[in-house]
Structure formats: C-alpha cells, structure tokens
Design an enzyme around this catalytic site. Sequence first.
Site, short mmCIF file in Angstrom:
data_model
loop_
_atom_site.label_atom_id
_atom_site.label_comp_id
_atom_site.label_asym_id
_atom_site.label_seq_id
_atom_site.Cartn_x
_atom_site.Cartn_y
_atom_site.Cartn_z
N TYR A 1 0.84 -1.24 -0.13
CA TYR A 1 -0.03 -0.11 0.08
C TYR A 1 0.88 1.28 -0.03
O TYR A 1 0.42 2.06 -0.37
CB TYR A 1 -0.93 -0.25 1.07
CG TYR A 1 -2.24 -0.82 0.68
CD1 TYR A 1 -3.31 -0.06 0.08
CD2 TYR A 1 -2.49 -2.19 1.01
CE1 TYR A 1 -4.35 -1.13 -0.37
CE2 TYR A 1 -3.39 -2.97 0.65
CZ TYR A 1 -4.51 -2.19 -0.16
OH TYR A 1 -5.53 -3.14 -0.46
N HIS B 1 -5.32 -2.35 7.00
CA HIS B 1 -4.75 -3.42 6.39
C HIS B 1 -3.74 -4.27 6.78
O HIS B 1 -3.05 -5.19 6.37
CB HIS B 1 -3.86 -2.80 5.09
CG HIS B 1 -5.04 -2.22 3.99
ND1 HIS B 1 -5.94 -3.08 3.43
CD2 HIS B 1 -5.24 -1.05 3.47
CE1 HIS B 1 -6.61 -2.46 2.41
NE2 HIS B 1 -6.15 -0.94 2.72
N ARG C 1 -7.26 -12.15 -2.01
CA ARG C 1 -8.01 -11.03 -3.15
C ARG C 1 -7.44 -11.37 -4.48
O ARG C 1 -6.18 -11.49 -4.59
CB ARG C 1 -7.76 -9.76 -2.65
CG ARG C 1 -8.37 -8.45 -3.41
CD ARG C 1 -8.27 -7.16 -3.19
NE ARG C 1 -8.94 -6.26 -3.93
CZ ARG C 1 -8.77 -5.02 -4.01
NH1 ARG C 1 -7.79 -4.60 -2.99
NH2 ARG C 1 -9.49 -4.32 -4.76
#
Length: 747
Positions: A271, A426, A451
């Site tokens: 991220y 996260h 995911r």
Amino acid sequence: MTKIKVFSLCYSLVFFILITNAQEHPNLILTKKGVENIKRQLGSVPLFDKTLAKVKNEIDQEIKSGIHVPIPKDMAGGYTHDRHKKNWYVLQKSGILYQLLEDDKYAMHVHSILKEYAKMYPKLPLHPEERSYARGKIFWQCLNDANWLVFASQAYDCIYNFLNNKERKFLEENLFIPYANFLSKENPQFFNRIHNHSTWGNVAVGMIGLTLNNEELINRALYGIKTKNLDHNLTDNDGGFIIQKGQKAGFLANLESPFSPDGYYTEGPYYQRYAMYPFMVFAQALQNKKPELKIFEYKDNVLIKSVTALLNLTDQNGDFFPINDAQKGMSYYSKELVSAVNIAYHFGGNTAELLDIAQKQGSVQLDETGLNVSLDIKQNKIKPFLKKSIELKDGSQGDKGGIGILRSEDKDHELVMKYTAQGLSHGHYDKLSFSYYNKGDEILQDYGLARFVNIEQKNGGGYLKENKSWAKQSIAHNTIIQDETSHFNGEYKTGSIHHSDKYLFDVTNSKLKIVSAKESNAYPNTKLHRTLVLFEDEEFEEPLLIDVMQFTSKNIHQYDLPLYYHGQIIDFNFENTTPPKLLPLGTKNGYQHLWLEGRANLKNKTAQVTWLNKNKFYTFSTLANEGDQCLFTRIGANDPKFNLRKDPGFVIRKSNVKSGYFISTIESHGSYSSVSETAKNAFSNILKIENIVVKDPNYMGWSITTKRGNVHTFILCISNNKKDVSHSINLNSSLINWLGPYYYIKN
C-alpha cells in the site's frame, strides 16, 4: 500624467502580471518552462523518446476508438469500472501529448471526454454497488473516484489554455468543483482519515485546487475539513477506525503520521507503493507552484527517504515483500514506482543509485523529472543500487517496532522479520512473523492477501471473505499461536493499540547477522521473544537461518509454530500417519481453512523435514521434546469457491506447557538436475540441535552440531541488549566472558 495615475497604472500592470503568472498553464507536473526544455531534447534522449513513442501509439489507438463514458454500474474488473479507469490514463496521457507534440487533436480528445463527464456528473447518483463505507459515483468507492480526479486534473491543466472561458466554466461548475466537494465535504469519513484512501482524496482535491488556483480547495487538501459529526466507532470495510480522538486530517497529516523517520509506511510496502503516486505527484505540483512550502524537506525529507525505503522492501527480483494486505508479484516495475523514482531523483539530489532502478524499469515519467533521469542515464551516471541488511522503524516517531531485513553477503538469501504496529486496517495479526527468500524465490512464505484484484468473477475484484477468516489470522503466517487463537484475538481495536519492540538488530558481523524482537501484548500474561540469525560458515554450503522463539506465560497453553513452504516433501526422520479422510485442523481463527494431511508424535531429538523446490533442497531442523507433534497441513479447507491457494505447510505443536522455546534452523543445500537425474548434497549437514542449560534466567543458549562433528555454540542475553555491557557465565564448567548481547564460538 499625474503621480496618482502613474502609480495606478503601475499597480494594475503588476497585478496583471501576478494574475497571469498564477494562471500560467501547465503548472502542475508539467510546467511551461519544462515543456520548452523537453521539446528541445526530443529525439536525442533514448529512454524518454521510447516512452513517448509508446504513449503516442497507445493514445492514437484510443482516439480512433472514440469516446467511451458509460453509466457506472460494475465493481472492480467489470466493463464500466475498467473503462472509467482507462479514461483517467487516457486523459492524462493525451494532455501530456498535447503539450509535448503541439497537436490539437490530443487537446480536443481530452476536452471531448471531459465534456461527457461534465454532462453526466450533475445527474449521477451514488454508485449502485453498496459495499463501500464511502460509495463513489463513477466507481463503487470514493477511492477510485479520487484516482480519476488526480489524473484528470493533470489533463485539465495541460489543456487549460486551449479552452475558452465558457468551456472552462462549464467543466468547472458541472464537474470539477462538485467532484471535489463530493470527495471531501460530502464524504468526510473518506477524506479526513489517516489512510492511503484519504491520501488519494486529499491529493485529488489538492490537484484540482492547484489547477484552478483555488486556495480554499488547496487548504482543504493540505489540512482536511472541519467536522464534528464523525462517530469515533465508525469503521471501514476492513474493520479499521475512521477517526480517532485528536486526529489531524489532510495531506500533511497523512505525510506526518503513517511514515516513520526512516520512510517506512505503516500499512506495508504494497500500500505504500499504491500511495506513493499521489504523495509524490502532489509534492511535485506543490514544489512547482508553491515552492515556499518546501514540501520535499517536510519531516526531514521523508518523502525522498520513503522511495529508498520502499526499494529496500523488495526481493532480488524487485517484488515487494508481501507484508500485511499485499498481492504477490507487485514490484518496483509498477507505474507508481516509475514516477516515484523519477521525482525522488529530480528533487532529492540526483542520487545516482536511483538511475539503476530507472534503467531497469525501462520507462520514465513524461515531464522534467523523467527527462532528467533519461539524460543522466544517457550520460552513464548510473551507480548500482545495492540492497543491504537494513532495519526500517515503524511509527511516526520511529518508536513502534519495525521491519528487520537480513541479507546474506552474496544477497541471494533475504530474511524479513516483522515487529511493527498493526498497520491500520490493512494490518495482519502476525507479530514476530518472518519470511525467507533465496534468489527471489520464497523458501518460507507469507501468504499475503486473499483477493484477486480487478478480476470480476472473484467478488468483483474486491477483498474476499477469506481475507479476514484466513489471510489476516495468525495461523496464516510463520509465527507462534497460543491455543489456536490469533494475536489480540484477531480484534483490530486491541491490535491497533500495541506494537512489538525491537530487542536487537546487529549486522556488524558479516557472517552472523541477527534480528531480535519481543511481544508482550499478543496474548494475556504471555511474553514472546523471537531471535533470527543469518549465519554463514564454511561448513554450510549456503547461509543457515537460525530461528529461536521463546514463550513464557503464567498459565498452561498449547503453542503452534507453522511454517509454509513451496515444493515437494522429500524426507523426514520420524514416523508419520495420514488420516483416512481429510478434516480441518480446527474450527475458527484460520484453522478451519487448513486440511490436516499427516500427524507425527516427536521424540526427544532433533526432528527434520526436507523438501525440494526449484531444484534446491531445504531442510528444517528443530529441537523437539517428548509430546511435541508435527502436523502436515495444506491450505484449502472450507473453501467451496476455491478462493485460497492450496499451499502446503507444517506445524510444530507443543502442548500443556507454560514456557519453553522453539529452536530451529532452515538450511539451503544441494541441487537436483532433471536432465542428468542426479542429486547433489541432498542431505542436511546438521546432526543435532541442543538447548544449553544456563542457570542464569537472563541468558539462553543453544548449540548446533554438524555431521563433521563441529559444534556451533550461541549464547544470548535476553534482558540487556547494550553493545557495551560485558557478560560472564559458567558454561560446561568453564567461565566465558564477552562484550555485547550475544556470544558465539565454534569448536
């Protein structure tokens, strides 16, 4: 002419010049001066010219295909989502081409697309998909809406002077101003967070604010908006808190809080990579238009540091270590890192090592930063970017644990130990976990996220429910688990309060690198201490990883230590039984997703498991006690939609104990040739591992005896990590003395 008239005329002229300069376009990523400089160099800078030609070909094909602005409908991976996502790149790239090639067709294409959005936007309801805590209009979440505006702002800046006042007014009143208000005033739960989502939102509003020379929007972006209506218990889709008491908001707050002084971003490298684009391009735009902010000097140059930190968080292949929510395979070849490296090089002092990465990336940002990089690569100013062993502290003040990376001398073996804070929403529940690599291949893996990003069939490209039920749980990581319960009971509210603490990070000895950390809050009344050593010695063909996990509790518990490998089991030195039918290892906390494929009762000796992966042998050796078990597992139970990878692993289990330790090694050795069908050095070189009984509770020790008969002895002080403190203990009836927290001898 009177003095008053002369003064009035001069004042008007100055005012006109100031207004004209303020409205000069482009002035964000591209600047008028920069464009002129680029044009003079075109055709003589290979890397820049190559990138420009590729973009021109892409956009020429897009122009031929026409304008596509569908009514929003789909989740990530669906047609409307992907088309609007493609549009933001088409807009930005077309605007750049207009500036660099002076061909009106590119400006006309930008204008045509923006007009369609401006016609649609005033009547556009919230996106029909209701999954997000902050629903967008063009996309299912405000995050993607913000992405669109970050890129569209750059396009508008590039064609601003191509349009007349009426055309600009139509776009600003029907699209850009309402869009900025929607992202901020209408969605404070999205805009006022400390999170990568809010960074994108802040930058979206800030970029259009800079384009329009709108100080109110710029300040809104920098400092957030005032709101008293946000519930402190409000959470996002991942369970993370939206706002905390006393929390600041805006771009500067997102620059201050998530970054440590080392440039580590608390959500993890995946991220951080995603957030680097808005962080860096907005900083570039601010530097170009508001140099008085000195944004690249903010927090002791943290943005420039963050790029180097992020590059160090990659394996030998350039892939980011999958810490917290992270899709494997994301690397510094991503478009975000192309921009980040270019901007960091241009505004960060032209560090020649960054040119090494830029050359490998093979493309540049089409602005002055990319030109600067391309020119210096052409002039062969490149220096190798050498990744070394490094510790990156976590927390805004660098006081919330960190990441320790140990690299072997040949850089082939890389160990990553995590002892950070939670990592916002996260984050995973994996205190003191680690992963291990050989030439970029995983020896022991971190699962990453559950995911399939932008694959529509898999939950619309969004997070799968298994991300919470498996990937975030402690059992999904190479760390210790008490009583089949995740750290902090898998509760974000608790986990977000605590962080692990570094005990030791020492890489001064090139042959014995060590990282050690403690965790006191993952389980009530339980203390954990893990020490990892990357050890190189002539007896071992390749570096040996030593893993020592201590646990101490006031009560009796069961402790599991899972390890997830790739490849095929070759051998083990104990009796194993396989069940007549597969059953899950447990019922909750991730255990329900593990098939139990085998069970072995271990004896008081060194247990060993050897596997083969990519023609390399690996042996795990561990000191076992009577009653310990080895459980062979495979991911995939209770997974009817096949959302999880079917990766193998094994769990070393200690039952009915208050305190103890796991002392283990992971040894890389030998090779196998499928062509010659020969195996070399297929057996471990380790004969046994033993615990060294030290009467003083401030120390623990272990020894590793090789098949050659040599004994490697290690003593660790577990209560004092000072390098200048001397120690003295009795060992095998002999007094040994040393300086510093650990001692090693070979005999």
